[in-house]
Design a protein around this motif. Structure first.
Motif, short mmCIF file in Angstrom:
data_model
loop_
_atom_site.label_atom_id
_atom_site.label_comp_id
_atom_site.label_asym_id
_atom_site.label_seq_id
_atom_site.Cartn_x
_atom_site.Cartn_y
_atom_site.Cartn_z
N ARG A 164 0.83 -1.20 0.00
CA ARG A 164 0.00 0.00 0.00
C ARG A 164 0.87 1.26 0.00
O ARG A 164 0.57 2.22 -0.70
CB ARG A 164 -0.93 0.00 1.21
CG ARG A 164 -2.03 -1.04 1.16
CD ARG A 164 -2.82 -1.07 2.46
NE ARG A 164 -3.46 0.21 2.69
CZ ARG A 164 -4.66 0.55 2.21
NH1 ARG A 164 -5.33 -0.31 1.47
NH2 ARG A 164 -5.19 1.71 2.48
N THR A 179 0.91 4.03 -2.99
CA THR A 179 0.62 5.43 -2.68
C THR A 179 1.74 6.33 -3.19
O THR A 179 1.49 7.39 -3.79
CB THR A 179 0.45 5.62 -1.16
OG1 THR A 179 -0.63 4.79 -0.70
CG2 THR A 179 0.14 7.06 -0.83
N LEU A 212 -5.99 0.04 -3.54
CA LEU A 212 -5.79 0.50 -2.16
C LEU A 212 -7.06 0.36 -1.33
O LEU A 212 -7.09 0.78 -0.17
CB LEU A 212 -5.33 1.97 -2.17
CG LEU A 212 -3.92 2.21 -2.71
CD1 LEU A 212 -3.64 3.71 -2.81
CD2 LEU A 212 -2.88 1.55 -1.81
#
Length: 265
Positions: free
Chosen positions: A17, A21, A186
């Motif tokens: 994640r 990001t 996500l």
């Protein structure tokens, strides 16, 4: 006897994640996010310079040189380099070996359906969009947009068409296909993904005023919701290209004296 080299353990969900990001910020920082930041600074500058917003103007597709062939070279280079974030987004989406163009529906599997859907979306968004622009000009919340600043030479119309296609590919692939796929990975909620894509689209149009921000954010909601349901970005590219071609080429074909009489230049 040789022993196999030890393999690294697969990354955990938190690491994945965090990496995704960071990747999103990098892609947006090289493309539409960067444009959004500049547009925010631009609207602040416009609002604080003392001239009413409705009395200001901006020019799309400006000329880069008074020498036609040199200007053509600059135009083509600008279009080509502007498409590099599209290539990057597609490359990153294909990291697992799956075709990125198939993943986001940028392929030619449904040409006629994509074309008809694109025309319908262009009419649904484009016609009210022109009305919203006119209303924004009346209310003084939208700057005057000069859609084509190129001189009338033999390559003007082809370059404007290429510019329209470049805009469509950049915005629909990055702000819709890439961003929505990554946010889905996500595990963002569907409403949050749609709103984020729409706000990003509105942000990089802020330099044209509040009316342009609102109109493009609404367009962003419609386009993002279509993609969420259909997972095809090609109709969005078709629709966006049609709308920009109509605006860019239509503006370029109107004589300067007529544009002046209509308050367009």
């Amino acid at each position: 006897m040789t022993h196999p080299a030890p393999t690294a353990p697969p990354p955990g969900e938190r690491a994945v994640r965090r990496r995704l990001t960071t990747e999103i910020w990098i892609v947006l920082g090289l493309s539409l996010g960067r444009s959004g930041v500049y547009a925010v600074v631009n609207i602040v500058a416009r609002l604080t310079e003392g001239t009413p917003l409705g009395d200001q103007s901006t020019t799309l597709n400006p000329s880069y040189s008074p020498r036609p062939l040199l200007d053509l070279t600059y135009q083509l280079l600008a279009i080509g380099f502007a498409l590099m974030p599209v290539a990057l987004a597609l490359y990153l989406l294909s990291a697992n070996g799956r075709s990125a163009v198939r993943r986001i529906g940028l392929d030619g599997r449904q040409p006629w359906k994509d074309l008809l859907t694109g025309v319908g979306l262009a009419a649904l968004i484009g016609i009210p969009g022109l009305g919203l622009y006119a209303l924004g000009r009346v209310l003084g919340i939208t700057v005057e947009v000069q859609a084509a600043g190129l001189d009338a030479v033999w390559w003007t119309i082809p370059v404007l068409i290429l510019s329209a296609l470049q805009n469509a590919l950049l915005e629909e692939v990055v702000a819709v296909g890439y961003l929505m796929e990554r946010l889905r990975e996500l595990r963002w909620s569907a409403p949050a993904i749609v709103v984020t894509s729409a706000l990003l689209r509105g942000s990089y149009h802020l330099y044209q005023g509040w009316g342009a921000f609102l109109g493009n954010a609404v367009m962003g909601v419609v386009f993002a919701e279509y993609y969420r349901r259909r997972r095809r970005v090609m109709p969005l590219v078709v629709a966006h290209t049609i709308m920009d071609v109509v605006v860019f080429v239509g503006y370029a074909l109107i004589p300067a004296d007529v544009r002046g009489a209509l308050g367009l230049s």
